[in-house]
Design a protein around this motif. Structure first.
Motif, PDB file in Angstrom:
ATOM      1  N   ASP A 122       0.540  -1.328   0.333  1.00 27.77           N
ATOM      2  CA  ASP A 122      -0.349  -0.088   0.087  1.00 27.77           C
ATOM      3  C   ASP A 122       1.491   1.524   0.594  1.00 27.77           C
ATOM      4  O   ASP A 122       1.607   1.711   1.048  1.00 27.77           O
ATOM      5  N   PRO A 123       0.750   2.029  -0.708  1.00 31.10           N
ATOM      6  CA  PRO A 123       1.315   3.344  -0.595  1.00 31.10           C
ATOM      7  C   PRO A 123       1.797   3.911   0.570  1.00 31.10           C
ATOM      8  O   PRO A 123       2.306   5.118   0.440  1.00 31.10           O
ATOM      9  N   ASP A 124       0.675   4.201   1.083  1.00 27.85           N
ATOM     10  CA  ASP A 124       0.326   5.077   1.603  1.00 27.85           C
ATOM     11  C   ASP A 124       0.687   4.644   2.734  1.00 27.85           C
ATOM     12  O   ASP A 124       0.899   4.889   4.337  1.00 27.85           O
ATOM     13  N   LEU A 125       1.147   3.392   3.102  1.00 26.88           N
ATOM     14  CA  LEU A 125       1.675   2.730   4.011  1.00 26.88           C
ATOM     15  C   LEU A 125       2.561   1.825   4.379  1.00 26.88           C
ATOM     16  O   LEU A 125       3.300   1.228   4.473  1.00 26.88           O
ATOM     17  N   LYS A 126       3.454   2.006   3.398  1.00 25.98           N
ATOM     18  CA  LYS A 126       5.063   0.994   3.089  1.00 25.98           C
ATOM     19  C   LYS A 126       5.659   1.761   4.057  1.00 25.98           C
ATOM     20  O   LYS A 126       6.370  -0.223   3.573  1.00 25.98           O
ATOM     21  N   ASP A 127       5.853   2.167   4.083  1.00 25.65           N
ATOM     22  CA  ASP A 127       7.201   2.666   4.876  1.00 25.65           C
ATOM     23  C   ASP A 127       6.733   2.583   6.759  1.00 25.65           C
ATOM     24  O   ASP A 127       7.468   3.305   7.400  1.00 25.65           O
ATOM     25  N   LEU A 128       5.569   1.908   7.332  1.00 23.72           N
ATOM     26  CA  LEU A 128       5.330   2.139   8.021  1.00 23.72           C
ATOM     27  C   LEU A 128       5.975   0.703   9.323  1.00 23.72           C
ATOM     28  O   LEU A 128       5.874  -0.296   8.674  1.00 23.72           O
ATOM     29  N   PRO A 129       6.887   1.411  10.171  1.00 18.69           N
ATOM     30  CA  PRO A 129       7.159   0.657  10.941  1.00 18.69           C
ATOM     31  C   PRO A 129       6.508  -0.567  11.318  1.00 18.69           C
ATOM     32  O   PRO A 129       5.153  -0.506  11.739  1.00 18.69           O
ATOM     33  N   ILE A 130       7.253  -2.054  11.765  1.00 17.42           N
ATOM     34  CA  ILE A 130       6.126  -3.358  11.633  1.00 17.42           C
ATOM     35  C   ILE A 130       6.892  -3.607  12.538  1.00 17.42           C
ATOM     36  O   ILE A 130       8.001  -4.479  12.118  1.00 17.42           O
ATOM     37  N   ILE A 131       6.665  -4.806  13.791  1.00 12.87           N
ATOM     38  CA  ILE A 131       7.590  -5.445  14.931  1.00 12.87           C
ATOM     39  C   ILE A 131       6.672  -7.099  14.853  1.00 12.87           C
ATOM     40  O   ILE A 131       5.234  -6.437  15.087  1.00 12.87           O
ATOM     41  N   MET A 132       6.985  -7.584  14.331  1.00 11.12           N
ATOM     42  CA  MET A 132       6.154  -8.857  14.640  1.00 11.12           C
ATOM     43  C   MET A 132       6.747  -9.503  15.621  1.00 11.12           C
ATOM     44  O   MET A 132       7.610  -9.247  16.317  1.00 11.12           O
ATOM     45  N   VAL A 133       5.295  -9.974  16.220  1.00 18.49           N
ATOM     46  CA  VAL A 133       5.750 -10.827  17.629  1.00 18.49           C
ATOM     47  C   VAL A 133       4.921 -12.416  17.644  1.00 18.49           C
ATOM     48  O   VAL A 133       3.729 -11.839  17.458  1.00 18.49           O
ATOM     49  N   THR A 134       5.317 -13.099  17.224  1.00 18.30           N
ATOM     50  CA  THR A 134       4.859 -14.492  17.349  1.00 18.30           C
ATOM     51  C   THR A 134       5.630 -15.364  18.357  1.00 18.30           C
ATOM     52  O   THR A 134       6.969 -15.676  18.831  1.00 18.30           O
ATOM     53  N   ALA A 135       4.726 -16.451  18.370  1.00 15.60           N
ATOM     54  CA  ALA A 135       5.316 -17.597  19.146  1.00 15.60           C
ATOM     55  C   ALA A 135       6.331 -18.701  18.242  1.00 15.60           C
ATOM     56  O   ALA A 135       6.820 -19.336  17.966  1.00 15.60           O
ATOM     57  N   ARG A 136       6.555 -18.212  16.857  1.00 15.33           N
ATOM     58  CA  ARG A 136       6.939 -19.441  15.837  1.00 15.33           C
ATOM     59  C   ARG A 136       8.300 -18.653  15.582  1.00 15.33           C
ATOM     60  O   ARG A 136       8.823 -17.398  15.955  1.00 15.33           O
ATOM     61  N   THR A 137       9.228 -19.517  15.885  1.00 12.71           N
ATOM     62  CA  THR A 137      10.859 -19.124  16.655  1.00 12.71           C
ATOM     63  C   THR A 137      11.356 -19.650  15.697  1.00 12.71           C
ATOM     64  O   THR A 137      13.284 -19.634  16.094  1.00 12.71           O
ATOM     65  N   ASP A 138      11.457 -20.293  14.691  1.00  7.90           N
ATOM     66  CA  ASP A 138      12.333 -21.142  14.304  1.00  7.90           C
ATOM     67  C   ASP A 138      13.058 -20.147  12.918  1.00  7.90           C
ATOM     68  O   ASP A 138      12.558 -19.067  13.099  1.00  7.90           O
ATOM     69  N   GLU A 139      14.489 -20.576  12.062  1.00  9.60           N
ATOM     70  CA  GLU A 139      15.094 -19.160  11.599  1.00  9.60           C
ATOM     71  C   GLU A 139      14.322 -18.329  10.838  1.00  9.60           C
ATOM     72  O   GLU A 139      14.375 -17.316  10.463  1.00  9.60           O
ATOM     73  N   VAL A 140      13.823 -19.547  10.139  1.00 12.12           N
ATOM     74  CA  VAL A 140      12.469 -19.334   8.456  1.00 12.12           C
ATOM     75  C   VAL A 140      11.702 -18.748   8.812  1.00 12.12           C
ATOM     76  O   VAL A 140      11.692 -17.471   7.905  1.00 12.12           O
ATOM     77  N   ASP A 141      11.074 -18.730   9.602  1.00 13.93           N
ATOM     78  CA  ASP A 141      10.625 -17.787  10.063  1.00 13.93           C
ATOM     79  C   ASP A 141      10.943 -16.663  10.157  1.00 13.93           C
ATOM     80  O   ASP A 141       9.410 -16.071  10.311  1.00 13.93           O
ATOM     81  N   ARG A 142      11.835 -16.243  11.240  1.00 17.26           N
ATOM     82  CA  ARG A 142      12.498 -14.324  11.277  1.00 17.26           C
ATOM     83  C   ARG A 142      12.644 -14.295  10.046  1.00 17.26           C
ATOM     84  O   ARG A 142      12.169 -13.301   9.766  1.00 17.26           O
ATOM     85  N   LEU A 143      12.896 -14.854   9.232  1.00 16.22           N
ATOM     86  CA  LEU A 143      13.259 -14.486   7.695  1.00 16.22           C
ATOM     87  C   LEU A 143      12.133 -14.303   6.537  1.00 16.22           C
ATOM     88  O   LEU A 143      12.264 -13.512   6.229  1.00 16.22           O
ATOM     89  N   VAL A 144      12.537 -15.071   6.303  1.00 17.35           N
ATOM     90  CA  VAL A 144      10.334 -14.667   6.439  1.00 17.35           C
ATOM     91  C   VAL A 144      10.175 -13.155   6.958  1.00 17.35           C
ATOM     92  O   VAL A 144       9.454 -12.599   6.297  1.00 17.35           O
ATOM     93  N   GLY A 145       9.608 -13.247   7.921  1.00 17.58           N
ATOM     94  CA  GLY A 145       9.688 -11.569   8.301  1.00 17.58           C
ATOM     95  C   GLY A 145       9.939 -10.613   8.244  1.00 17.58           C
ATOM     96  O   GLY A 145       9.628  -9.489   7.924  1.00 17.58           O
ATOM     97  N   PHE A 146      11.556 -11.148   8.436  1.00 15.52           N
ATOM     98  CA  PHE A 146      12.755  -9.973   7.561  1.00 15.52           C
ATOM     99  C   PHE A 146      12.065  -9.641   5.817  1.00 15.52           C
ATOM    100  O   PHE A 146      12.381  -8.233   5.567  1.00 15.52           O
ATOM    101  N   GLU A 147      12.090 -10.377   5.286  1.00 16.14           N
ATOM    102  CA  GLU A 147      12.216 -10.426   4.276  1.00 16.14           C
ATOM    103  C   GLU A 147      10.819  -9.691   3.723  1.00 16.14           C
ATOM    104  O   GLU A 147      10.940  -9.081   2.199  1.00 16.14           O
TER     105      GLU A 147
END
Length: 131
Positions: free
Chosen positions: A82-107
């Motif tokens: 969304d052009p109006d929201l694309k630079d909005l900071p996001i912190i993900m909080v989740t029970a998913r702790t595997d490295e792949v989940d973190r990498l997907v979140g950052f990607e």
């Protein structure tokens, strides 16, 4: 510390949208961010979160990945497209702790990733750091 030993509450510095479907966790995050001086709004699912984001853009989103109506990763993807929201900071909080989940979140564009269980104090400090 002011006279009487009660810490002075800082002025409201930013508005935070907490997207979390578990009421106890939502309240825990809301309480600690509120005590840190942030203005906090909550949403218990992705649709309510999108409505809130489009009605009044917050300064930051704390986003759970496992929501009842859509995944947090899908919501993050939608925010970033969304052009109006694309630079909005996001912190993900989740029970998913595997490295792949973190990498997907950052990607997908998350600015930070916090695994449950978490320290409310640490989350508050991470919010300050991202802002």
């Amino acid at each position: 510390m002011p006279v009487g030993g009660t810490p002075r509450r800082p002025a409201l510095t930013a508005r935070i949208l907490v997207v979390e479907d578990e009421p106890d966790i939502q309240e825990l995050i809301r309480y600690h961010l509120d005590q840190a001086g942030f203005q906090v709004e909550t949403a218990s699912n992705g649709n309510v979160a999108l409505q809130s984001l489009r009605r009044r853009r917050p300064n930051l989103v704390v986003l759970d990945l496992m929501l009842p109506d859509r995944s947090g990763t899908d919501l993050c993807r939608e925010i970033r497209s969304d052009p109006d929201l694309k630079d909005l900071p996001i912190i993900m909080v989740t029970a998913r702790t595997d490295e792949v989940d973190r990498l997907v979140g950052f990607e997908l564009g998350a600015d930070d990733y916090v695994a449950k269980p978490f320290s409310p104090r640490e989350l508050t400090l991470r919010v300050r750091a991202v802002l």
